[in-house]
Design an enzyme around this catalytic site. Structure first.
Site, PDB file in Angstrom:
ATOM      1  NE  ARG A   1      19.090  63.488   3.558  1.00  0.00           N
ATOM      2  CZ  ARG A   1      18.567  62.874   4.626  1.00  0.00           C
ATOM      3  NH1 ARG A   1      18.824  61.617   4.837  1.00  0.00           N
ATOM      4  NH2 ARG A   1      17.773  63.527   5.450  1.00  0.00           N
TER       5      ARG A   1
ATOM      6  CB  CYS B   1      14.651  45.212  24.247  1.00  0.00           C
ATOM      7  SG  CYS B   1      15.961  44.068  24.645  1.00  0.00           S
TER       8      CYS B   1
ATOM      9  CE1 TYR C   1      21.128  65.155   9.637  1.00  0.00           C
ATOM     10  CE2 TYR C   1      20.991  64.417   7.361  1.00  0.00           C
ATOM     11  CZ  TYR C   1      21.066  65.436   8.284  1.00  0.00           C
ATOM     12  OH  TYR C   1      21.092  66.740   7.862  1.00  0.00           O
TER      13      TYR C   1
HETATM   14  C1  LIG Z   1      19.723  69.859   8.649  1.00  0.00           C
HETATM   15  C2  LIG Z   1      20.036  71.175   8.071  1.00  0.00           C
HETATM   16  C3  LIG Z   1      20.817  71.268   6.920  1.00  0.00           C
HETATM   17  C4  LIG Z   1      21.326  70.071   6.169  1.00  0.00           C
HETATM   18  O1  LIG Z   1      20.293  69.367   5.570  1.00  0.00           O
HETATM   19  P1  LIG Z   1      20.640  68.160   4.571  1.00  0.00           P
HETATM   20  O2  LIG Z   1      19.322  67.680   4.133  1.00  0.00           O
HETATM   21  O3  LIG Z   1      21.399  67.161   5.336  1.00  0.00           O
HETATM   22  O4  LIG Z   1      21.431  68.735   3.444  1.00  0.00           O
HETATM   23  C5  LIG Z   1      21.126  72.524   6.461  1.00  0.00           C
HETATM   24  N1  LIG Z   1      20.694  73.650   7.088  1.00  0.00           N
HETATM   25  C6  LIG Z   1      19.928  73.586   8.203  1.00  0.00           C
HETATM   26  C7  LIG Z   1      19.495  74.835   8.846  1.00  0.00           C
HETATM   27  C8  LIG Z   1      19.575  72.358   8.724  1.00  0.00           C
HETATM   28  O5  LIG Z   1      18.809  72.304   9.824  1.00  0.00           O
END
Ligand SMILES: *Cc1c(COP(=O)(O)O)cnc(C)c1O
Length: 418
Positions: free
Chosen positions: A276, A344, A372
């Site tokens: 993120r 919908c 996301y």
């Molecule tokens: C989803 C995930 C991330 C990334 O998470 P963010 O919150 O997008 O930084 C990193 N490591 C693992 C194992 C994840 O499942």
């Protein structure tokens, strides 16, 4: 900080007017800013400078090939959770030796694919998976580099749906078991202890939970060392939050400083898996207002992007900022709207009770949509996947064509086999 800013009343993506891009490429449209992506990569690299480290971008946040290509070209590694994601990384010019592989449900063919490709580390999420990895490695006659994804039972203090480091979550191996699991790994000729891993949640707006988790990993690291089991890296996972509204997460530098200050051993490599924080604010979703509808005590702005294009509001009730692409000069036109899509489903909304000055035909932009967003898009309601472009100064790269109607049924067959 990003490169989507107003100049006067006009929203720009770097040097280009968002409204012009929306007209040229159509809506719904994901627009990414290359300069913003580069800035985020540099922020993590700077934060880890002078330390052996690997920044592993979490591919699931946004897996577009061009984004992966940009990251790979800047020396970033990857956190993948499927053979599909690893294939994307390889297609985009990344190296398996810079990838860690997480996920509770790796299939044996996926494990084999990753080992043959030369994966840097498999993050084990259960003892059953340990046996599967060992068996596959034996068949392939290789030694699998592994880490235990420890579930440190630390509360990430985030939304329950994106919290992963508590005992009640399906992720990782319980902290109390981890020590014994490392002993099993050390005794297995087809496994090699590489690291210790955790990932406790997403959208964390404070560094405190990750510092707490790091401390637990370091305690384990110390115990393993006294047993002669050496660890070459500690992986603190992803989870650093971003600003969607009024959140004030630490910067990558502050976040990493808090972690690094705990880690005494300067030889121990530090891995971090941001998803993120790398991409969210480097992307916007642009949508056209189709209709305004006044239901007495509620007004709706019906737009051409729906939950199939951006599911975060519907899925997690996430608040995402919705702004006007061309601001109206007359502020008195501002009204409260629920911004909803054409799908919908009653949950098909992008934002509720937003104060906007909007007319039919106006473009709106959802900020923070780079993570996301497209990665979770679907064709629900037979809506073609939308286009993605990346702006680089005053240049545009189309990084995903808008799907055609025929694309919608590619791979499907009529009963006569056609
Ligand atoms: C989803 C995930 C991330 C990334 O998470 P963010 O919150 O997008 O930084 C990193 N490591 C693992 C194992 C994840 O499942």
């Amino acid at each position: 900080m990003d490169y989507f800013n107003y100049r006067g009343a006009e929203l720009y993506a770097e040097e280009l007017k968002v409204a012009d891009l929306a007209l040229k490429y159509g809506t719904p449209l994901y627009i990414y800013s290359k300069a913003t992506l580069e800035r985020h990569v540099r922020a993590f690299e700077e934060a880890l400078k002078g330390r052996p480290h690997l920044v592993c971008y979490a591919v699931k946040a946004n897996s577009n090939l061009a984004i992966l290509e940009l990251m790979a070209s800047m020396g970033v590694g990857f956190d993948v959770v499927s053979a599909g994601e690893l294939s994307r990384v390889l297609r985009a010019g990344g190296r398996a030796s810079d990838c860690v592989y997480s996920g509770v449900g790796k299939r044996r063919d996926e494990i084999a694919f990753a080992l043959k490709a030369g994966i840097r580390c498999l993050n084990l999420e259960s003892e059953a998976e340990l046996e599967a990895v060992s068996a596959v490695a034996r068949e392939l006659n290789v030694v699998a580099p592994v880490a235990v994804r420890v579930n440190p039972d630390v509360d990430a203090r985030t939304h329950p749906s994106i919290s992963t480091g508590l005992k009640q979550n399906k992720f990782g191996i319980a902290f109390e078991r981890a020590y014994a699991v490392y002993e099993r790994i050390a005794a297995d000729p087809h496994l090699k202890v590489s690291g210790i891993d955790c990932h406790i949640g997403s959208q964390m707006t404070s560094g405190a939970p990750i510092v707490e988790a790091t401390q637990k990993l370091l305690d384990l690291y110390g115990r393993l060392r006294t047993l002669g089991i050496s660890i070459d890296h500690i992986d603190i996972g992803g989870g650093l939050g971003v600003t969607y509204g009024d959140e004030t997460p630490p910067s990558p530098y502050e976040y990493m400083q808090a972690v690094l200050s705990k880690i005494g051993d300067p030889e121990l490599a530090v891995f971090v898996e941001p998803g993120r924080a790398m991409v969210a604010n480097a992307g916007i979703l642009v949508t056209e207002t189709l209709y305004l509808k006044d239901q007495g005590d509620k007004r709706f702005a019906i737009v051409d992007a729906g939950m199939n294009d951006l599911i975060r509001p519907a899925l997690y009730n996430s608040w995402m900022n919705i702004i006007e692409v061309q601001k109206s000069a007359d502020k008195s036109e501002k009204r409260l709207y629920d911004v909803v899509g054409p799908v919908c489903e009653s949950d098909d909304f992008l934002g509720r009770e937003r104060r906007l000055a909007v007319k039919e035909g106006d473009f709106l932009a959802v900020r923070g949509a780079g993570a996301y967003g497209m990665a979770m898009a679907s064709t629900y309601n037979s809506r073609p996947l939308c286009a993605e472009i990346m702006v680089d100064g005053d240049r545009v790269h189309v990084i995903r064509d808008r799907q055609s109607l025929e694309d919608l049924w590619r791979g499907e067959h009529l009963l006569n086999g056609e």
